[in-house]
Design an enzyme around this catalytic site. Sequence first.
Site, PDB file in Angstrom:
ATOM      1  N   ASP A  66       0.839  -1.207   0.000  1.00 53.49           N
ATOM      2  CA  ASP A  66       0.000   0.000   0.000  1.00 53.49           C
ATOM      3  C   ASP A  66       0.871   1.254   0.000  1.00 53.49           C
ATOM      4  O   ASP A  66       0.560   2.242  -0.671  1.00 53.49           O
ATOM      5  CB  ASP A  66      -0.927   0.005   1.223  1.00 53.49           C
ATOM      6  N   HIS A  93      -5.337  -3.487   5.451  1.00 53.23           N
ATOM      7  CA  HIS A  93      -4.758  -3.867   4.150  1.00 53.23           C
ATOM      8  C   HIS A  93      -5.835  -4.387   3.203  1.00 53.23           C
ATOM      9  O   HIS A  93      -5.668  -5.392   2.541  1.00 53.23           O
ATOM     10  CB  HIS A  93      -3.667  -4.923   4.369  1.00 53.23           C
TER      11      HIS A  93
END
Length: 230
Positions: A66, A93
Amino acid sequence: MTRDDLFNINAGIVKSLCTAISKHCPEAVVNMISNPVNSTVPIAAEVFKKASTYDSKKLFGVTTLDVVRARTFYAGKKGLAVEDVDVPVVGGHAGITILPLFSQATPKATLTDEEIDALTKRTQDGGTEVVQAKAGKGSATLSMAYAGALFAESCLKGLNGEPGIVECTYVASTVTELPFFSSKVRLGKDGVEEVLGLGALSEYEKKGLEAMKAELKASIQKGVDFAKQS
């Protein structure tokens, strides 16, 4: 595959692997990259607790992909060299639990509200973008390997006593009321040296933080419940 599909397959694998870790290498630092990370890290924690080997400082959910995406998209939008860019990403996530903090990005660059919203959504949907580009025949593999390697290297630097190693990672946390949360973490010789706070958030980021909490809480509980089934 949806993350629910992944859960149904990976939860059992993670549980069995963590049972083996608790038996054969109970002091290992564990970097959990198996999706859905929001649930697999809590599964690991419960397995280790049952075996009396749990050390919250040595269990990490790898959310580096990310960060890599947020850095890349920010650098591309502002014409910056990506290797010079840092963007903290907090939360979890998956989907809306991924919250890039573009207000804290360095080097500092001006973004419109529309650009922030677009960059945030692209970071959240980065995995879907890759799957669509591959016409459903694959997912993010090279970028995931790259992100995993980056985080593992940082862990090794911390274990070797190198100072000032900070990465965003999903860990046992008191930053929010949730038991697991991704934020900046200082890595050290024992794993987690210090879980750092969120810092100053923009109004957009504050709303994103509140919006994610119910989903992240449910994902954590799903992992805990699975681990306690047997």
